[in-house]
Structure formats: C-alpha cells, structure tokens
Design a protein around this motif. Structure first.
Motif, PDB file in Angstrom:
ATOM      1  N   LEU A 183       0.852  -1.184   0.000  1.00 57.46           N
ATOM      2  CA  LEU A 183       0.000   0.000   0.000  1.00 57.46           C
ATOM      3  C   LEU A 183       0.889   1.235   0.000  1.00 57.46           C
ATOM      4  O   LEU A 183       1.983   1.224   0.563  1.00 57.46           O
ATOM      5  CB  LEU A 183      -0.863   0.028   1.274  1.00 57.46           C
ATOM      6  N   TYR A 215       0.662   5.370   0.927  1.00 59.47           N
ATOM      7  CA  TYR A 215      -0.091   6.424   1.589  1.00 59.47           C
ATOM      8  C   TYR A 215       0.648   7.750   1.444  1.00 59.47           C
ATOM      9  O   TYR A 215       1.869   7.790   1.316  1.00 59.47           O
ATOM     10  CB  TYR A 215      -0.222   6.136   3.096  1.00 59.47           C
ATOM     11  N   LEU A 221      -4.794   6.863   1.908  1.00 62.00           N
ATOM     12  CA  LEU A 221      -4.474   5.762   1.005  1.00 62.00           C
ATOM     13  C   LEU A 221      -4.504   6.238  -0.443  1.00 62.00           C
ATOM     14  O   LEU A 221      -5.489   6.821  -0.901  1.00 62.00           O
ATOM     15  CB  LEU A 221      -5.474   4.621   1.205  1.00 62.00           C
ATOM     16  N   ALA A 225      -3.502   0.614  -3.562  1.00 66.45           N
ATOM     17  CA  ALA A 225      -3.368  -0.690  -2.916  1.00 66.45           C
ATOM     18  C   ALA A 225      -3.066  -1.733  -3.994  1.00 66.45           C
ATOM     19  O   ALA A 225      -3.697  -1.732  -5.051  1.00 66.45           O
ATOM     20  CB  ALA A 225      -4.648  -1.063  -2.176  1.00 66.45           C
ATOM     21  N   GLU A 263      -6.721  -2.735   3.262  1.00 64.17           N
ATOM     22  CA  GLU A 263      -6.955  -1.338   2.906  1.00 64.17           C
ATOM     23  C   GLU A 263      -7.469  -0.621   4.151  1.00 64.17           C
ATOM     24  O   GLU A 263      -8.668  -0.603   4.433  1.00 64.17           O
ATOM     25  CB  GLU A 263      -7.954  -1.236   1.757  1.00 64.17           C
TER      26      GLU A 263
END
Lengths: 109, 117
Positions: free
Chosen positions: A33, A35, A45, A48, B105
């Motif tokens: 991920l 960020y 975010l 992903a 997530e």
C-alpha cells in the motif's frame, strides 16, 4: 521483526519533474500500500496492490507490486505543488500492515 | 459518507495524568486499528479489534495502555500515568474484512496529537 526500507528519505525536485520512490523488505508481503501524509493529518491511502507483478495507476500516480513480493515502487508523473508531503509504503500480511519511514517530497518553484 | 474521526485532535497533559482518546471508524468497517507515530517515523502498530474482540497487542503497548471497543463500533485508547515518552500522534484506522483477501486497505483518521509536559 519485519522491516521496510524506504528510499529515498527525502527528495527535492522541480515542479513538472517525475518522481520515483521505492520500498524493499527481507520479508514477503501479500499486500503493498502507498499512503500520503500531510502535516497534522493522518495518512491517506493512494494505491493498494494485491498481486505480485501488479501495476496500478491512480491519476498521475503509478505503483507496482514486485515479482518477488518483497518490494514495491511508486512513481509520480509531472509533479505539482500539491504533491508535497510524506509518502509511506506499507506491506501487509496477517491482517496487519507495517510502514516504512517515509519519503519526504519537496517541490521547488 | 464520513471517514474515520478521532477526538480530541490535540491533548496536552502533565506527566502522571491519565488520558483517553476516542475513535469512530467508518460505519460498516468491522476492523479497527490503533497506531502511534513519532516524528520522522511511519505509524507503528499498537493493537487491533475485529468487532468487539481485541485480537492482537504489540509489545509497544505497555500495561499503562488499554484499548476497548465495547460494542464493536467506536473505540477508546487510555493511557494511564502518562510519561513524556508517550508524546506522539495516536492514529486510528479502520478496514472491512473481506473473504476476497483485500483486508489490508486501512483508512486513517486525522489522529490525536498528545503532548506530555
């Protein structure tokens, strides 16, 4: 324990330039991920990734999940002033994510 | 659609005092995480809940720290007998557990910045 090595630690670039940053680990992750965090706020975010080799874009951002599952990179094309901030990679496994130390992006006018 | 919210945003306290922070996750999310972030570092995992069950605690979470999520919705993080080393940003994140495997997530709140004098 698991650790992520994120580089570079900081970048100074001209507006309009492309940016590349990456993360490596000695451990395998199931998820990567990316960020972005701005001062006084929580991480947001950006992208992903769930599959080795996956290449995903979000506007001017592109990220890839490395084939070995131990690394990932993030590219930002044609940087603009609002791209300033700290970018964190995070590797996910066993329902938890582990963060790198971040890449601080500075954009020169 | 509201995101993750945290309260308060800032807390200044004297060493030895107790403090409590609250996190309200995204409403349909069943997982809630607490992290601590110090200057120049990425967020460090403290603990997480699935619904009301606390599933894991980091060794960073000393016995002065306790977290609860009594009804599987909001969560509180309490620090007893605060120390100057507790000064940090405390972040909350939530996620939705899915059988598809897209469990990581996590969406973060704005954080609570704690300063211990």
């Amino acid at each position: 324990g698991q650790q992520l090595n994120q580089s570079p630690q900081s970048m100074f670039i001209q507006e309009g330039e492309d940016v590349s940053m990456n993360c490596t680990s000695s451990s395998i992750f199931n998820t990567w991920l990316w960020y972005k965090q701005e001062p006084g706020e929580g991480p947001v975010l950006l992208i992903a990734l769930y599959k080795a080799g996956e290449l995903t874009s979000n506007g001017r951002l592109t990220a890839q999940f490395g084939i070995t599952r131990k690394d990932s990179f993030l590219n930002i094309s044609a940087s603009i002033p609002s791209d300033v901030g700290i970018y964190f990679c995070a590797g996910g496994a066993d329902d938890k994510i582990i963060f790198g130390k971040g890449t601080r992006l500075h954009i020169l006018p | 659609d509201t995101g993750v919210s945290q309260d308060p945003r800032h807390k200044i306290t004297k060493r030895g005092q107790n403090v409590t922070f609250r996190c309200d996750p995204i409403s349909e999310h069943n997982r809630l995480y607490w992290y601590r972030q110090t200057l120049g570092q990425g967020p460090e995992f403290l603990t997480y809940f699935q619904n009301e069950a606390q599933l894991e605690k980091s060794r960073l979470l000393s016995d002065r720290f306790s977290a609860e999520r009594p009804k599987g919705s909001f969560s509180t993080l309490e620090i007893q007998r605060t120390e100057q080393g507790d000064s940090a940003m405390y972040l909350c994140a939530s996620s939705l557990e899915l059988f598809s495997g897209r469990n990581n997530e996590q969406f973060f709140g704005p954080g609570t910045r704690l300063t211990v004098l």
